[in-house]
Design an enzyme around this catalytic site. Structure first.
Site, short mmCIF file in Angstrom:
data_model
loop_
_atom_site.label_atom_id
_atom_site.label_comp_id
_atom_site.label_asym_id
_atom_site.label_seq_id
_atom_site.Cartn_x
_atom_site.Cartn_y
_atom_site.Cartn_z
N LYS A 13 1.07 -1.35 -0.10
CA LYS A 13 0.03 0.01 0.21
C LYS A 13 0.92 1.25 0.15
O LYS A 13 0.69 2.24 -0.80
CB LYS A 13 -1.06 -0.16 1.15
CG LYS A 13 -1.58 -1.12 1.14
CD LYS A 13 -2.83 -1.14 2.61
CE LYS A 13 -2.21 -1.37 3.83
NZ LYS A 13 -1.34 -2.61 3.91
N ARG A 85 -9.69 0.89 8.98
CA ARG A 85 -9.58 -0.64 9.16
C ARG A 85 -10.59 -1.41 9.73
O ARG A 85 -10.50 -2.56 9.77
CB ARG A 85 -8.26 -0.44 9.90
CG ARG A 85 -6.90 -0.88 9.14
CD ARG A 85 -5.82 -0.57 10.26
NE ARG A 85 -4.50 -1.11 10.00
CZ ARG A 85 -3.54 -0.50 9.59
NH1 ARG A 85 -3.57 0.58 9.27
NH2 ARG A 85 -2.24 -1.39 9.74
N ARG A 124 11.42 -6.09 4.84
CA ARG A 124 11.62 -4.50 4.61
C ARG A 124 12.24 -3.68 5.28
O ARG A 124 12.78 -3.98 6.38
CB ARG A 124 10.01 -4.32 5.18
CG ARG A 124 9.52 -2.82 5.18
CD ARG A 124 8.17 -2.38 5.05
NE ARG A 124 7.51 -2.66 6.10
CZ ARG A 124 6.28 -2.33 6.15
NH1 ARG A 124 5.38 -1.74 5.51
NH2 ARG A 124 5.70 -2.72 7.49
N ARG A 156 11.31 -1.66 10.87
CA ARG A 156 10.37 -1.21 11.69
C ARG A 156 10.20 -2.21 12.85
O ARG A 156 10.45 -3.33 12.86
CB ARG A 156 8.96 -0.89 11.11
CG ARG A 156 8.51 0.23 10.72
CD ARG A 156 7.36 0.27 9.81
NE ARG A 156 6.05 -0.30 10.35
CZ ARG A 156 4.98 -0.22 9.75
NH1 ARG A 156 4.68 0.26 8.57
NH2 ARG A 156 3.89 -0.84 10.28
N ARG A 167 -0.78 -8.85 13.65
CA ARG A 167 -1.27 -7.78 12.67
C ARG A 167 -2.16 -8.23 11.48
O ARG A 167 -3.03 -7.77 11.20
CB ARG A 167 -0.21 -6.83 11.98
CG ARG A 167 0.47 -5.85 13.09
CD ARG A 167 1.63 -5.40 12.83
NE ARG A 167 1.98 -4.83 11.53
CZ ARG A 167 3.14 -4.90 10.89
NH1 ARG A 167 4.00 -5.17 11.29
NH2 ARG A 167 3.11 -4.02 9.88
#
Ligand code: ADP
Ligand code: AMP
Length: 219
Positions: A13, A85, A124, A156, A167
């Site tokens: 996203k 969400r 990532r 992160r 998540r």
């Protein structure tokens, strides 16, 4: 037209938001980035959000909706990345857009399986200043993990297996109810993308939907 990006963590996203906001003159509103900025500043919202961010749980709707309302009031056509969400957030957004006389948003649904979610997030690297992301395999970062603007790239804190699992579970728990709501209220203004496709293929699919004229909002 406002655009909503919905999908599991790691679906691309943020990557697509960076590409499409320039191309279509939208302003990206990433509730995750905004919350991390509040946390960095250690302000009231940051303190309220901290424990949720650490554990990969949803920050309470009222906190999120206040943040989004302020962003909407700054104007522009917006690209919502990571919001709404929950169904309650989606309903609140509908109300905010209606109050301001805005047309129907375009919902982009990113589909990605859990195995690939883990692969994306475990590889990532993020530039905390610009939000630009890299991936160990799919989009390798510059040498020494220093970005082109001189900012050191970071992993992160919530991109760890246990938090990724949480998540992903949170996403699965909320997805059906939110999508049911939008299927009823948005009609044709929904595009589903196979998020496993290369970045430019995903961008092309989303861009193809932009020519459709916005219709008035229905509840
Ligand atoms: P999200 O914002 O949905 O959490 P990101 O845009 O941060 O996801 O992307 C997660 C990771 O996957 C990043 O490391 C990014 O470089 C990589 N990525 C994004 N889109 C693709 C794609 N289409 N193919 C392969 N890797 C991708
Ligand atoms: P993201 O950057 O989109 O991966 O979001 C990171 C974290 O921020 C999530 O795990 C949640 O804790 C929080 N968050 C971001 N957006 C929302 C939202 N719309 N509602 C609730 N929590 C959110």
């Amino acid at each position: 037209m406002d655009v909503i990006f919905f999908g599991p963590p790691g679906a691309g996203k943020g990557t697509q938001a960076k590409i499409l906001q320039q191309r279509f003159g939208l302003r990206q509103v990433s509730t995750g980035d905004l919350l991390r900025e509040h946390r960095r500043r250690e302000d009231e919202i940051g303190r309220r959000a901290q424990a949720y961010l650490d554990r990969g749980l949803l920050v309470p709707d009222d906190v999120i909706i206040d943040i989004v309302r302020a962003e909407i009031d700054r104007g522009d056509d917006l690209l919502f990345d990571g919001f709404p969400r929950t169904r309650a957030q989606a309903e609140a957004l509908t109300g905010l857009l209606q109050e301001r006389g805005k047309g129907l948003p375009l919902l982009v649904v990113f589909n990605l399986d859990k195995e690939e979610v883990f692969r994306r997030l475990m590889g990532r690297w993020t530039n905390p200043r610009t939000g630009r992301v890299y991936h160990d395999i799919y989009d390798p970062p510059p040498p020494n993990k220093i970005d082109v603007d001189g900012t050191p790239l970071v992993r992160r804190a919530d991109d760890q297996p246990e938090t990724i699992q949480t998540r992903y579970d949170v996403y699965r728990n909320e997805a059906e109810e939110l999508l049911d709501y939008y299927r009823r209220s948005l009609g044709d203004n929904i595009v589903e993308v196979d998020a496993r496709s290369p970045v430019d293929v995903v961008s092309g699919k989303i861009a193809g939907k932009f020519s459709a004229p916005p219709r008035s909002l229905r509840q």
